[in-house]
Structure formats: C-alpha cells, structure tokens
Design a protein around this motif. Structure first.
Motif, PDB file in Angstrom:
ATOM      1  N   TRP A 173       0.852  -1.196   0.000  1.00 39.65           N
ATOM      2  CA  TRP A 173       0.000   0.000   0.000  1.00 39.65           C
ATOM      3  C   TRP A 173       0.881   1.237   0.000  1.00 39.65           C
ATOM      4  CZ3 TRP A 173      -0.236   4.093   3.335  1.00 39.65           C
ATOM      5  CH2 TRP A 173      -1.359   4.937   3.225  1.00 39.65           C
ATOM      6  N   VAL A 174       0.482   2.229  -0.781  1.00 39.12           N
ATOM      7  CA  VAL A 174       1.247   3.466  -0.845  1.00 39.12           C
ATOM      8  C   VAL A 174       0.300   4.609  -1.168  1.00 39.12           C
ATOM      9  CG1 VAL A 174       1.809   3.253  -3.299  1.00 39.12           C
ATOM     10  CG2 VAL A 174       3.354   4.515  -1.791  1.00 39.12           C
ATOM     11  N   GLN A 175       0.636   5.784  -0.727  1.00 43.40           N
ATOM     12  CA  GLN A 175      -0.165   6.958  -1.071  1.00 43.40           C
ATOM     13  C   GLN A 175       0.185   7.436  -2.478  1.00 43.40           C
ATOM     14  OE1 GLN A 175       0.493   9.774   2.183  1.00 43.40           O
ATOM     15  NE2 GLN A 175      -1.528   9.259   2.972  1.00 43.40           N
ATOM     16  N   ALA A 176      -0.744   8.109  -3.088  1.00 44.61           N
ATOM     17  CA  ALA A 176      -0.522   8.658  -4.433  1.00 44.61           C
ATOM     18  C   ALA A 176       0.735   9.522  -4.437  1.00 44.61           C
ATOM     19  CB  ALA A 176      -1.730   9.473  -4.874  1.00 44.61           C
ATOM     20  N   GLY A 177       1.524   9.355  -5.480  1.00 48.72           N
ATOM     21  CA  GLY A 177       2.789  10.061  -5.580  1.00 48.72           C
ATOM     22  C   GLY A 177       3.967   9.274  -5.048  1.00 48.72           C
ATOM     23  N   GLY A 178       3.686   8.186  -4.357  1.00 50.35           N
ATOM     24  CA  GLY A 178       4.730   7.369  -3.770  1.00 50.35           C
ATOM     25  C   GLY A 178       5.329   6.387  -4.757  1.00 50.35           C
ATOM     26  N   SER A 179       6.221   5.538  -4.239  1.00 47.34           N
ATOM     27  CA  SER A 179       6.945   4.585  -5.077  1.00 47.34           C
ATOM     28  C   SER A 179       6.908   3.194  -4.467  1.00 47.34           C
ATOM     29  CB  SER A 179       8.411   5.018  -5.228  1.00 47.34           C
ATOM     30  OG  SER A 179       8.522   6.270  -5.858  1.00 47.34           O
ATOM     31  N   LEU A 180       6.975   2.205  -5.326  1.00 44.39           N
ATOM     32  CA  LEU A 180       7.129   0.807  -4.929  1.00 44.39           C
ATOM     33  C   LEU A 180       8.043   0.124  -5.940  1.00 44.39           C
ATOM     34  CD1 LEU A 180       3.483  -0.335  -4.019  1.00 44.39           C
ATOM     35  CD2 LEU A 180       5.403  -0.089  -2.432  1.00 44.39           C
ATOM     36  N   ARG A 181       8.707  -0.923  -5.485  1.00 47.28           N
ATOM     37  CA  ARG A 181       9.550  -1.711  -6.389  1.00 47.28           C
ATOM     38  C   ARG A 181       9.144  -3.166  -6.288  1.00 47.28           C
ATOM     39  NH1 ARG A 181      15.497  -3.824  -6.216  1.00 47.28           N
ATOM     40  NH2 ARG A 181      16.195  -3.568  -8.385  1.00 47.28           N
ATOM     41  N   LEU A 182       8.763  -3.716  -7.420  1.00 44.45           N
ATOM     42  CA  LEU A 182       8.389  -5.128  -7.484  1.00 44.45           C
ATOM     43  C   LEU A 182       9.575  -5.952  -7.980  1.00 44.45           C
ATOM     44  CD1 LEU A 182       4.851  -4.917  -9.158  1.00 44.45           C
ATOM     45  CD2 LEU A 182       5.457  -4.728  -6.737  1.00 44.45           C
ATOM     46  N   SER A 183       9.686  -7.152  -7.448  1.00 51.18           N
ATOM     47  CA  SER A 183      10.710  -8.090  -7.897  1.00 51.18           C
ATOM     48  C   SER A 183      10.054  -9.423  -8.227  1.00 51.18           C
ATOM     49  CB  SER A 183      11.763  -8.312  -6.802  1.00 51.18           C
ATOM     50  OG  SER A 183      12.419  -7.120  -6.451  1.00 51.18           O
ATOM     51  N   CYS A 184      10.642 -10.125  -9.175  1.00 53.13           N
ATOM     52  CA  CYS A 184      10.139 -11.448  -9.543  1.00 53.13           C
ATOM     53  C   CYS A 184      11.327 -12.316  -9.907  1.00 53.13           C
ATOM     54  CB  CYS A 184       9.169 -11.352 -10.706  1.00 53.13           C
ATOM     55  SG  CYS A 184       8.691 -12.944 -11.398  1.00 53.13           S
TER      56      CYS A 184
END
Length: 122
Positions: free
Chosen positions: A11-22
């Motif tokens: 979960w993140v607020q608008a404008g934020g960042s996340l990094r997905l890994s696979c």
C-alpha cells in the motif's frame, strides 16, 4: 517446472513509489522476455512493461515515464520500479516469463506468478 516468486507489493499513497521483484526458479536454460501485467477489479489483464533478454523494453502508455523495468539475466529476475503512483495503478500485478527454455529441452513455455497486490490511495 518453473516457479515465479513476486515480492514488493503493498500500500502506498498517491505520488509514492514501490519496487516489485520477480525471481524465476527451476532448471532454466534461458528466458526470452520477462514482464509485468496487472489486473484491476472488473478489468482485463493488461501489459504494464516487458523486457527481452537483449534489453528491448515495451511499456503501456499509461505508465511510460513513471515505471522502469529492468532484469538480471544471470539471476532470472525482473524488477519494476514504480514512481509517481496513481490510484488508477491499483491492481494485482503479475510477473510473466515467456520463451522459457529448460535445460535439456528444446521446448519453450510461458509462466505466470501468482500476483502481488498494489494499492494506491488518493
């Protein structure tokens, strides 16, 4: 058999960042393209970004300039850096590995991860 294990959703607020890994595991000889798809409630699964083994990328227009895909061929791993997230980016994100060739085989196949939820609040 190939297993794709995703991580990094949340979960993140608008404008934020996340990094997905696979990370893909198994007796893998090579993987053609790796990428990310997403599916929001009531919508069809759509391509977010993909990258060929040689590094050619393809992005959905809605994420161009905000998301960056990268991969480590030696680790059979693909990443998705997501910046400037918007509520409309909320979806389950699925990792995809296409053109997967197993050691000792000439056959290729496509595999999917089980998905990771990304929620962006306004």
């Amino acid at each position: 058999q190939v297993h794709l294990v995703e991580s990094g959703g949340g979960w993140v607020q608008a404008g934020g960042s996340l990094r997905l890994s696979c990370a893909a595991s198994g007796r893998i000889f090579s993987i053609g393209a790796m990428g990310w798809y997403r599916q929001a409630p009531g919508k069809q699964r759509e391509l977010v970004a993909s990258m060929t083994r040689g590094g050619t990328t393809n992005y959905a227009g809605s994420v161009e300039g905000r998301f960056t895909i990268s991969r480590d061929n030696a680790k059979n791993t693909v990443y998705l850096q997501m910046n400037s997230l918007k509520p409309e980016d909320t979806a389950v994100y699925y990792c995809n590995a296409a053109g997967v060739q197993m050691i000792g085989s000439l056959r290729v196949a496509t595999y999917w991860g089980q998905g990771t939820q990304v929620t962006v609040s306004s």
